[in-house]
Design a protein around this motif. Structure first.
Motif, mmCIF file in Angstrom:
data_model
loop_
_atom_site.group_PDB
_atom_site.id
_atom_site.type_symbol
_atom_site.label_atom_id
_atom_site.label_comp_id
_atom_site.label_asym_id
_atom_site.label_seq_id
_atom_site.Cartn_x
_atom_site.Cartn_y
_atom_site.Cartn_z
ATOM 1 N N VAL A 116 0.867 -1.179 0.000
ATOM 2 C CA VAL A 116 0.000 0.000 0.000
ATOM 3 C C VAL A 116 0.904 1.229 0.000
ATOM 4 O O VAL A 116 1.809 1.346 0.831
ATOM 5 N N VAL A 117 0.674 2.132 -0.956
ATOM 6 C CA VAL A 117 1.461 3.363 -1.045
ATOM 7 C C VAL A 117 0.568 4.527 -0.621
ATOM 8 O O VAL A 117 -0.449 4.801 -1.264
ATOM 9 N N ILE A 118 0.951 5.182 0.470
ATOM 10 C CA ILE A 118 0.202 6.321 0.989
ATOM 11 C C ILE A 118 0.891 7.609 0.542
ATOM 12 O O ILE A 118 2.084 7.792 0.776
ATOM 13 N N GLY A 119 0.148 8.478 -0.107
ATOM 14 C CA GLY A 119 0.655 9.787 -0.487
ATOM 15 C C GLY A 119 0.352 10.790 0.607
ATOM 16 O O GLY A 119 -0.763 10.866 1.114
ATOM 17 N N MET A 120 1.360 11.555 0.996
ATOM 18 C CA MET A 120 1.207 12.580 2.022
ATOM 19 C C MET A 120 1.345 13.954 1.364
ATOM 20 O O MET A 120 1.636 14.073 0.172
ATOM 21 N N GLY A 121 1.171 15.001 2.156
ATOM 22 C CA GLY A 121 1.395 16.348 1.649
ATOM 23 C C GLY A 121 0.526 16.682 0.451
ATOM 24 O O GLY A 121 -0.639 16.280 0.370
ATOM 25 N N LYS A 122 1.106 17.390 -0.492
ATOM 26 C CA LYS A 122 0.332 17.856 -1.643
ATOM 27 C C LYS A 122 -0.093 16.714 -2.562
ATOM 28 O O LYS A 122 -1.110 16.804 -3.245
ATOM 29 N N LEU A 123 0.673 15.624 -2.597
ATOM 30 C CA LEU A 123 0.243 14.464 -3.376
ATOM 31 C C LEU A 123 -1.025 13.881 -2.766
ATOM 32 O O LEU A 123 -1.989 13.584 -3.473
ATOM 33 N N GLY A 124 -1.055 13.722 -1.457
ATOM 34 C CA GLY A 124 -2.239 13.200 -0.784
ATOM 35 C C GLY A 124 -3.431 14.115 -0.931
ATOM 36 O O GLY A 124 -4.560 13.661 -1.087
ATOM 37 N N GLY A 125 -3.176 15.435 -0.894
ATOM 38 C CA GLY A 125 -4.256 16.411 -1.020
ATOM 39 C C GLY A 125 -4.690 16.673 -2.444
ATOM 40 O O GLY A 125 -5.566 17.505 -2.674
ATOM 41 N N GLU A 126 -4.088 15.953 -3.402
ATOM 42 C CA GLU A 126 -4.357 16.152 -4.835
ATOM 43 C C GLU A 126 -4.112 17.611 -5.232
ATOM 44 O O GLU A 126 -4.846 18.186 -6.024
ATOM 45 N N GLU A 127 -3.035 18.176 -4.678
ATOM 46 C CA GLU A 127 -2.676 19.568 -4.911
ATOM 47 C C GLU A 127 -1.209 19.689 -5.330
ATOM 48 O O GLU A 127 -0.546 20.672 -5.042
ATOM 49 N N LEU A 128 -0.703 18.666 -6.014
ATOM 50 C CA LEU A 128 0.721 18.608 -6.332
ATOM 51 C C LEU A 128 1.141 19.818 -7.162
ATOM 52 O O LEU A 128 0.406 20.278 -8.032
ATOM 53 N N ASN A 129 2.350 20.328 -6.867
ATOM 54 C CA ASN A 129 2.856 21.433 -7.671
ATOM 55 C C ASN A 129 3.820 20.933 -8.738
ATOM 56 O O ASN A 129 4.075 19.731 -8.848
ATOM 57 N N PHE A 130 4.348 21.858 -9.519
ATOM 58 C CA PHE A 130 5.040 21.474 -10.743
ATOM 59 C C PHE A 130 6.363 20.764 -10.492
ATOM 60 O O PHE A 130 6.762 19.917 -11.289
ATOM 61 N N SER A 131 7.059 21.108 -9.436
ATOM 62 C CA SER A 131 8.368 20.495 -9.194
ATOM 63 C C SER A 131 8.466 19.974 -7.761
ATOM 64 O O SER A 131 9.496 20.090 -7.106
ATOM 65 N N SER A 132 7.375 19.379 -7.304
ATOM 66 C CA SER A 132 7.292 18.941 -5.914
ATOM 67 C C SER A 132 7.941 17.573 -5.714
ATOM 68 O O SER A 132 7.927 16.715 -6.601
ATOM 69 N N ASP A 133 8.520 17.378 -4.516
ATOM 70 C CA ASP A 133 8.811 16.017 -4.065
ATOM 71 C C ASP A 133 7.480 15.293 -3.885
ATOM 72 O O ASP A 133 6.433 15.939 -3.731
ATOM 73 N N ARG B 155 -9.075 16.877 2.644
ATOM 74 C CA ARG B 155 -7.650 16.990 2.306
ATOM 75 C C ARG B 155 -7.345 18.305 1.602
ATOM 76 O O ARG B 155 -6.233 18.793 1.664
ATOM 77 N N SER B 156 -8.320 18.882 0.931
ATOM 78 C CA SER B 156 -8.107 20.117 0.178
ATOM 79 C C SER B 156 -8.269 21.331 1.091
ATOM 80 O O SER B 156 -9.290 21.482 1.759
ATOM 81 N N ILE B 157 -7.279 22.211 1.100
ATOM 82 C CA ILE B 157 -7.350 23.397 1.944
ATOM 83 C C ILE B 157 -8.481 24.320 1.510
ATOM 84 O O ILE B 157 -9.147 24.947 2.347
ATOM 85 N N LEU B 158 -8.750 24.403 0.211
ATOM 86 C CA LEU B 158 -9.831 25.279 -0.251
ATOM 87 C C LEU B 158 -11.191 24.740 0.176
ATOM 88 O O LEU B 158 -12.103 25.513 0.491
ATOM 89 N N ALA B 159 -11.331 23.409 0.198
ATOM 90 C CA ALA B 159 -12.579 22.818 0.700
ATOM 91 C C ALA B 159 -12.760 23.136 2.182
ATOM 92 O O ALA B 159 -13.867 23.435 2.635
ATOM 93 N N VAL B 160 -11.667 23.098 2.935
ATOM 94 C CA VAL B 160 -11.714 23.412 4.365
ATOM 95 C C VAL B 160 -12.113 24.869 4.592
ATOM 96 O O VAL B 160 -12.969 25.176 5.431
ATOM 97 N N LEU B 161 -11.526 25.794 3.832
ATOM 98 C CA LEU B 161 -11.864 27.215 3.964
ATOM 99 C C LEU B 161 -13.345 27.461 3.679
ATOM 100 O O LEU B 161 -14.005 28.239 4.375
#
Length: 335
Positions: A82-99, A272-278
């Motif tokens: 099982v591969v768990i994505g954390m951070g922006k990958l988990g939040g489906e908010e990945l940026n252009f050059s993100s780890d 997981r989405s910050i905009l949804a939370v706001l």
């Protein structure tokens, strides 16, 4: 067989890197031309990462099982990573050059079967994880696919790359810290056995979200914020749009504080989405609507700015340029 495996690994690495390069150019072109908005860009970058992880994992798991057999539990049931994505990958908010921040787990212990050489499930999945990290992160003549960061796992850099579900749950029950709760807010299954992974996330949910108003989290959150502020000051991160004052991290922290304190009794905040939370904070009158609209507008602007910075030479940066020509180029790209 060993030579065929090496050739297969090299072909996998090359194919993934060329695919990643093509898709990054396509995504950047659509972003810069205005054909895709921020949400489409983040969704496509996230989908690209997931496709690369899943493809590499499928290929490598097949290779490894040919050598050692398939991992089984005591009842003879097939066990998958099982591969768990954390951070922006988990939040489906990945940026252009993100780890990509990953945590690995597997359902149950046992041994492999079906090959001449048998090993424990733990050893099997540790080897698979090391292989996967290399396939994605190693820099070759064709570049890399994604930089992989696994430091968020239990025990950090000193911990095993993969743990069974029961060991994972025991760790968080006995030793889980507040910053780990904060990190797991974004956690999502991104590859491997998705059904089993979701069961594990459900088991860990009480650790992330306390079933009461968690005022005890205030002190640890204050401490976490203070450490971030001191780190920014120490590194002199003026002009850093992610970590600097008023940057992306502060907007995310603002929303996630409410999630940690109230998410247990208000499950609607378990997003997981910050905009949804706001949006939820405004509709639930936790925060004045104009404050949330201001934060949303700032977040969208800063994330678009982040992409423009990183699309230039595919750089992993959040620093505003100081050179006049670079600033003019950035301003033009931002409209």
């Amino acid at each position: 067989p060993l030579l065929a495996q090496v050739e297969g690994d090299l072909q996998l690495e090359k194919t993934l890197r060329l695919f990643r390069r093509r898709e990054m150019i396509r995504i950047a072109w659509r972003d810069l031309s205005g054909w895709a908005d921020l949400f489409s860009t983040m969704a496509e970058l996230t989908a690209l990462a997931e496709a690369c992880i899943e493809s590499a994992l499928s290929h490598l798991d097949g290779q490894l099982s040919c050598r050692y057999g398939v991992p089984l539990n005591e009842d003879g049931e097939r066990q998958r990573l099982v591969v768990i994505g954390m951070g922006k990958l988990g939040g489906e908010e990945l940026n252009f050059s993100s780890d990509i921040d990953l945590i690995f787990a597997y359902p149950q212990n046992g041994e492999t079967a079906g090959a001449e050489l048998s090993i424990s499930n733990e050893e099997y999945f540790m080897r698979l994880c090391r292989w996967l990290i290399q396939a994605l992160g190693k820099v070759t003549e064709d570049g890399f696919v994604f930089r992989v960061d696994v430091r968020l796992r239990p025990f950090g850099e000193n911990g095993p790359l993969a743990m069974s579900f029961s060991a994972m749950e025991h760790y968080y029950q006995q030793q889980g810290r507040e910053w780990e709760r904060y990190a797991w807010i974004k956690a999502r299954v991104v590859a491997g056995d998705r059904q089993a992974g979701q069961q594990m996330l459900d088991q860990l949910n009480p650790f992330v979200y306390r079933r009461y108003l968690d005022f005890g989290a205030f002190e640890s959150l204050r401490d976490m914020k203070q450490r971030i502020t001191l780190e920014v000051k120490r590194k002199g991160l003026k002009g850093d749009i992610k970590l600097g004052r008023g940057g992306i991290r502060e907007i995310e922290f603002f929303g996630q504080v409410f999630q940690m304190i109230r998410g247990g009794i208000n499950p609607i905040l378990q997003q997981r989405s910050i905009l949804a939370v706001l949006k939820i904070l405004a509709s639930g009158q936790f925060v004045p609507e104009d404050v949330c609209l201001s934060l949303k507008s700032a977040y969208i602007f800063l994330r678009n700015l982040e992409h423009r910075l990183q699309e230039f030479s595919d750089k992993q940066t959040h620093q505003l340029p100081t050179d006049h020509a670079d600033r003019q180029r950035l301003a033009f790209a931002m409209g």
